[in-house]
Design a protein around this motif. Structure first.
Motif, PDB file in Angstrom:
ATOM      1  N   ASP A  81      -2.947  -6.172  -5.457  1.00  0.00           N
ATOM      2  CA  ASP A  81      -1.264  -6.518  -5.424  1.00  0.00           C
ATOM      3  C   ASP A  81      -0.814  -6.697  -6.833  1.00  0.00           C
ATOM      4  O   ASP A  81      -1.410  -7.854  -7.352  1.00  0.00           O
TER       5      ASP A  81
ATOM      6  N   SER B 272       3.668  -3.505  -6.467  1.00  0.00           N
ATOM      7  CA  SER B 272       2.923  -2.894  -5.432  1.00  0.00           C
ATOM      8  C   SER B 272       1.814  -3.362  -4.773  1.00  0.00           C
ATOM      9  O   SER B 272       1.268  -4.203  -5.405  1.00  0.00           O
TER      10      SER B 272
ATOM     11  N   GLU C  20      -1.796  -3.047  -2.150  1.00  0.00           N
ATOM     12  CA  GLU C  20      -2.687  -2.405  -1.255  1.00  0.00           C
ATOM     13  C   GLU C  20      -2.975  -3.239  -0.249  1.00  0.00           C
ATOM     14  O   GLU C  20      -4.072  -2.824   0.627  1.00  0.00           O
TER      15      GLU C  20
ATOM     16  N   LYS D  39      -1.128   2.612  -1.545  1.00  0.00           N
ATOM     17  CA  LYS D  39      -0.185   1.632  -2.280  1.00  0.00           C
ATOM     18  C   LYS D  39       1.024   1.751  -1.899  1.00  0.00           C
ATOM     19  O   LYS D  39       1.533   2.940  -1.682  1.00  0.00           O
TER      20      LYS D  39
END
Length: 143
Positions: free
Chosen positions: A107, A125, A127, A134
């Protein structure tokens, strides 16, 4: 036959070296003090933040109290992988508070701004959360 050729430029060469040396010293006398003065004027403080992993700053903004809010990513602290890392600094760079946000995946944030209510909005973003892969992640933080 027994005469040596006359070097008409020998006198000029002997004059040019002192002139070049004088120009270099004159330039140094003007440029160096100004460079030092500029460097002294611009650097108020310098600090490092982080741990044993890779830690990155992505965004910084001066806050309404004269301090700074920094958004970055950390591999040194947090839940695992890369996590959002938010630091609130006072005007001299001392950490007032810090917090990590993230999960088991990577992240990372890319932007932070102070909001009109004194809190902060962070974008990046993730994950760790969302639909998979993403995803875009926005957090609203209090002050």
């Amino acid at each position: 036959m027994g005469t040596k050729p006359v070097n008409r430029f020998a006198d000029l060469r002997s004059l040019s070296i002192p002139i070049i040396v004088a120009l270099v010293f004159s330039l140094a006398a003007v440029v160096l003090p100004q460079s030092k003065a500029i460097a002294q004027q611009l650097l108020y403080w310098a600090k490092t933040y982080g741990g044993s992993g890779y830690d990155y700053a992505h965004s910084i903004q001066q806050t309404s109290d004269g301090g700074y809010i920094v958004a970055g990513s950390t591999e040194s602290f947090g839940a695992g992988g890369k996590d959002f890392w938010v630091l609130k600094l006072d005007s001299s760079g001392t950490v007032e508070w810090q917090k990590t946000y993230g999960g088991g995946g990577n992240d990372w944030n890319s932007s932070i701004q102070q909001t009109s209510d004194g809190g902060y909005i962070v974008a990046g973003s993730t994950e760790s959360f969302g639909a998979g892969g993403k995803d875009f992640w926005v957090l609203k933080l209090d002050s």
